[in-house]
Enzyme design. Structure first.
Site, short mmCIF file in Angstrom:
data_model
loop_
_atom_site.label_atom_id
_atom_site.label_comp_id
_atom_site.label_asym_id
_atom_site.label_seq_id
_atom_site.Cartn_x
_atom_site.Cartn_y
_atom_site.Cartn_z
N ARG A 77 8.67 -26.83 16.92
CA ARG A 77 8.69 -28.25 16.61
C ARG A 77 8.04 -29.04 17.73
O ARG A 77 8.52 -29.02 18.86
CB ARG A 77 10.13 -28.74 16.41
CG ARG A 77 10.22 -30.25 16.15
CD ARG A 77 11.57 -30.68 15.64
NE ARG A 77 12.62 -30.60 16.63
CZ ARG A 77 13.87 -31.04 16.43
NH1 ARG A 77 14.20 -31.57 15.25
NH2 ARG A 77 14.79 -30.92 17.37
N GLU A 156 14.41 -36.88 7.69
CA GLU A 156 15.58 -37.16 8.52
C GLU A 156 15.84 -38.66 8.68
O GLU A 156 16.29 -39.11 9.73
CB GLU A 156 15.44 -36.47 9.89
CG GLU A 156 14.11 -36.64 10.57
CD GLU A 156 14.00 -35.81 11.85
OE1 GLU A 156 15.03 -35.34 12.37
OE2 GLU A 156 12.86 -35.65 12.35
#
Length: 260
Positions: A77, A156
């Site tokens: 990530r 998110e």
């Protein structure tokens, strides 16, 4: 001359081949040693975090090298959806990206563009200098690079949940990954990932991914929550992290052996 090399499979290949949800964990310590220990765990996926962890390019490279000798799929990530950082990660040999904070179609399109060479994207061409092509030992790497890259984006925020169907429809998005912690915060439920409204939003995104025919993953460290989302049909679940395992384990030693 060295023999021609073959690129490793990426996350999209592992997801396509899986007969059950893939199970993985985070490596957040920034340690290649910890990454290697986790890589030999028997899990399916190890995710090296560059967003909330002390990871620079050299550290990520060392962790990729440590993980490479084990039968596990590495995902990395980046700290931000940025074409320069994503280019650097890909040149290091990252093949599976989890791009954070993708809230809109434009964000998703930017992530895809950053991960691919022209004409599909805007990735800068420097593979002859890079580990990604094994320094031009992978034949026709530039032409084949898109085959070797997985772009998974994180949903998110409440805004992202509203846009999830459109994000899933973006060409080049291989999977989505749900981040309940930031999602809860964006919904005014900071620290309450198990709130029914948060879980309902996660389940909405799982259903949207299933309808779109694309894989979906989620973060769930609590065993009962992990089982719930597995039953809901996720294809990938991350159930722990090296730093939290060490923190809880060391606390357990103290609680066991030191009198109150």
């Amino acid at each position: 001359m060295p023999p021609p090399m073959t690129p490793d499979p990426s996350l999209k290949n592992a997801l396509a081949d899986a007969k059950r949800p893939l199970v993985g964990m985070w490596v957040s310590s920034g340690s290649a040693l910890m990454a290697e220990i986790c890589a030999g765990s028997g899990l399916d996926v190890v995710l090296v975090d560059g967003e909330h962890s002390p990871n620079g390019l050299e550290g990520i490279l060392a962790q990729l090298q440590a993980i490479h000798g084990y039968p596990i799929t590495p995902v990395v990530r980046p700290p931000v959806n940025d074409p320069v950082i994503i280019k650097q990660y890909l040149d290091l040999g990252v093949q599976s990206l989890m791009v954070p904070m993708v809230h809109t179609v434009a964000d998703a399109e930017a992530a895809v563009a950053a991960a691919h060479y022209p004409p599909q994207g805007v990735r800068g061409v420097g593979s002859a200098l890079a580990r990604s092509s094994r320094w031009n030992r992978i034949p026709n790497y530039a032409e084949r690079a898109s085959e070797t890259v997985t772009v998974m984006v994180q949903i998110e925020s409440a805004h992202a949940v509203e846009n999830v169907a459109d994000i899933l429809a973006v060409d080049g998005i291989d999977a989505i990954f749900l981040g309940p912690a930031d999602l809860a915060a964006s919904m005014g439920r900071l620290g309450v990932q198990g709130h029914p409204e948060v879980m309902a939003a996660v389940e909405h995104c799982i259903a949207a991914a299933k309808a779109a025919g694309k894989p979906v993953g989620v973060n769930a460290f609590a065993p009962e929550t992990a089982k719930h989302y597995m039953d809901a049909g996720v294809d990938l679940i991350l159930v722990g992290a090296d730093v939290t395992l060490l923190a809880r384990g060391s606390e357990g030693l103290a609680a066991t052996y030191i009198p109150e």
